[in-house]
Enzyme design. Structure first.
Site, PDB file in Angstrom:
ATOM      1  N   ASP A 122     -14.746   2.923   7.856  1.00  5.77           N
ATOM      2  CA  ASP A 122     -13.664   3.536   7.411  1.00  5.77           C
ATOM      3  C   ASP A 122     -14.165   4.347   5.926  1.00  5.77           C
ATOM      4  O   ASP A 122     -14.068   5.498   5.700  1.00  5.77           O
ATOM      5  CB  ASP A 122     -12.366   2.827   6.643  1.00  5.77           C
ATOM      6  CG  ASP A 122     -11.588   3.828   6.036  1.00  5.77           C
ATOM      7  OD1 ASP A 122     -11.040   4.784   6.683  1.00  5.77           O
ATOM      8  OD2 ASP A 122     -11.392   3.763   4.884  1.00  5.77           O
ATOM      9  N   HIS A 133       0.947  -1.143  -0.197  1.00  2.92           N
ATOM     10  CA  HIS A 133      -0.108  -0.101   0.143  1.00  2.92           C
ATOM     11  C   HIS A 133       1.053   1.191   0.034  1.00  2.92           C
ATOM     12  O   HIS A 133       1.827   1.174   0.841  1.00  2.92           O
ATOM     13  CB  HIS A 133      -0.962  -0.002   1.288  1.00  2.92           C
ATOM     14  CG  HIS A 133      -1.756   1.170   1.395  1.00  2.92           C
ATOM     15  ND1 HIS A 133      -2.938   1.347   0.489  1.00  2.92           N
ATOM     16  CD2 HIS A 133      -1.692   2.405   1.958  1.00  2.92           C
ATOM     17  CE1 HIS A 133      -3.570   2.568   0.767  1.00  2.92           C
ATOM     18  NE2 HIS A 133      -2.896   3.050   1.494  1.00  2.92           N
TER      19      HIS A 133
HETATM   20  N1  URA Z   1      -5.608   6.469   2.427  1.00  3.50           N
HETATM   21  C1  URA Z   1      -6.598   6.076   3.232  1.00  3.50           C
HETATM   22  O1  URA Z   1      -6.990   4.889   2.857  1.00  3.50           O
HETATM   23  N2  URA Z   1      -6.953   6.509   4.403  1.00  3.50           N
HETATM   24  C2  URA Z   1      -6.399   7.851   4.730  1.00  3.50           C
HETATM   25  O2  URA Z   1      -6.903   8.172   6.010  1.00  3.50           O
HETATM   26  C3  URA Z   1      -5.379   8.622   4.158  1.00  3.50           C
HETATM   27  C4  URA Z   1      -5.002   7.944   2.900  1.00  3.50           C
END
Ligand code: URA
Length: 425
Positions: free
Chosen positions: A163, A84
């Site tokens: 999220d 990532h």
């Molecule tokens: N990328 C993400 O997935 N979350 C964040 O808070 C910042 C970058």
């Protein structure tokens, strides 16, 4: 147990520690719609200013993972490893990296998002390939992961939905740039994705969230600890993002540059970072293959073509190009001592490569092509960079973003920065 959202907000606002039960409740209730977006925004701002203790952060991340499903990759007959990146300008590394690591024998389950703001999204880049589709069913995802070894596709709604909702609020409330909120956001998704190992590329510099090495190191360490605590073998590279990666920023432009890398060429910095991340990923799953061999002998390109074709794309089809171009020439002769990543990212975005709101469309062909990188000599009047857009009306604001974006001076005014600044874990 039920709590009052206002009490939870007040506790964090006043610098208190939230209990495990409060954290579980607030994230679950927010995901279900029982805590209002206004209240969650206020809590995000309180966390922004007050932070989270290591215990709170671990619980917060666990609650975000528990808001959805954790994928089961146990049927995949290869070791699973993902990477990532925290996002940068011209960061197309996922495109050559996933097929390269797959060609070396690992399985890479890369669930990605679309771009917002000055950094592009991996799905936007791949969608410039005629026919390619980002949405896969769970069965298609697992079948491709087992056969080809690499999948880049859209993350489904079941992956850390807390999220997804929280990130949408943070984006419009000035609460993105918080180390605990970034760490829990990224790691909840990556842990829920189910791979056994993870390599993080934490960017540092003007084009990145983290502007200093100290902040980037803290973010990387925090994420490595969260991953390790959840049984994912996690490590991180800190890498420079003061200038764009490679010579292109924009969707189809970056696919074309990635193809050069897969064909054994491409800009030196893109090749260096692709290989550094591939080595780290292969070591994490105990594969001793040298990824450079798989680039050189064409196996990585074969894996790319198989990945694209498996998702309906035509790997041989010509890539879209923008209708209009605007050349920018060097105003003086000398050494290019600085070329600012953020400015180039905003220029590419204003040309149409990125979106301002998540429902906006992106232009496949738009972006910026660089003809020189910091350290290169340039000649007054010779090409420095070129803007690509479908609509020439976009050039004016893109050029405004580039105002003051570079310095040209004496050769001794340039200090080379290593691309890989540090390794953690
Ligand atoms: N990328 C993400 O997935 N979350 C964040 O808070 C910042 C970058």
């Amino acid at each position: 147990m039920t709590f009052s959202a206002v009490d939870v907000i007040r506790a964090k606002r006043d610098g208190g520690e939230l209990s495990d039960e409060q954290i579980d409740w607030v994230l679950d209730a927010f995901t279900r719609g029982a805590v209002d977006p206004e209240q969650m925004s206020a809590l995000a701002m309180a966390v922004f200013f007050r932070g989270l203790s290591p215990r709170e952060l671990a619980r917060w991340t666990a609650a975000m993972i528990a808001s959805g499903a954790r994928l089961d990759l146990s049927s995949v007959p290869r070791p699973t490893v993902d990477k990532h990146s925290t996002g940068g300008v011209g960061d197309k590394i996922t495109l050559p990296l996933v097929p390269l690591v797959a060609a070396c024998g690992a399985a890479v389950p890369q669930l990605s998002g679309r771009g917002l703001g000055h950094t592009g999204g991996t799905l936007d880049k791949l969608e410039s390939i005629p026919g390619w589709r980002a949405a896969l069913t769970n069965d298609e995802f697992l079948a491709q992961l087992s056969s080809v070894g690499g999948v880049i596709c859209a993350a489904g709604d079941e992956l850390a939905p807390a999220d997804k909702k929280l990130y949408a609020l943070r984006d419009v409330t000035g609460t993105v740039e918080s180390i605990p909120l970034i760490a829990s956001s990224i790691m909840s998704k990556k842990i829920a994705e189910g791979s056994s190992a993870l390599v993080l590329d934490v960017k540092v510099g003007t084009g990145a969230f983290m502007k200093t090495v100290e902040d980037a190191r803290l973010l990387a360490t925090t994420m490595v600890e969260l991953g390790t605590a959840h049984g994912v073998a996690t490590s991180a590279l800190l890498t420079d993002m003061s200038t764009p990666l490679g010579l292109t920023a924009g969707n189809a432009l970056e696919v074309a540059e990635s193809l050069e890398v897969l064909a054994g060429g491409g800009p030196a910095d893109v090749v260096e970072l692709t290989l550094a991340l591939a080595q780290q990923m292969l070591v994490a799953v105990g594969i001793s293959e040298d990824p450079e061999d798989a680039l050189r002998d064409g196996r990585a390109m074969d894996a790319w073509r198989a990945m694209i074709a498996a998702q309906g794309g035509d790997p041989s089809a010509p890539l879209p190009v923008a209708r209009e171009r605007h050349l920018v020439t060097a105003p003086a002769s000398g050494t290019l001592t600085r070329l600012d990543a953020y400015a180039v990212g905003v220029a590419a975005w204003r040309c149409g490569a990125g979106r301002a709101r998540k429902e906006d469309a992106v232009s496949a062909g738009a972006g910026v092509v660089l003809f020189a990188k910091p350290g290169d000599d340039v000649v007054a009047g010779a090409p420095l960079l070129e803007l690509h857009a479908d609509d020439p009306a976009r050039f004016e604001s893109a050029l405004a973003a580039l105002d003051g974006a570079w310095d040209i001076g004496a050769a001794d005014g340039f200090t080379p920065t290593p691309l890989v600044l540090d390794r953690i874990g």
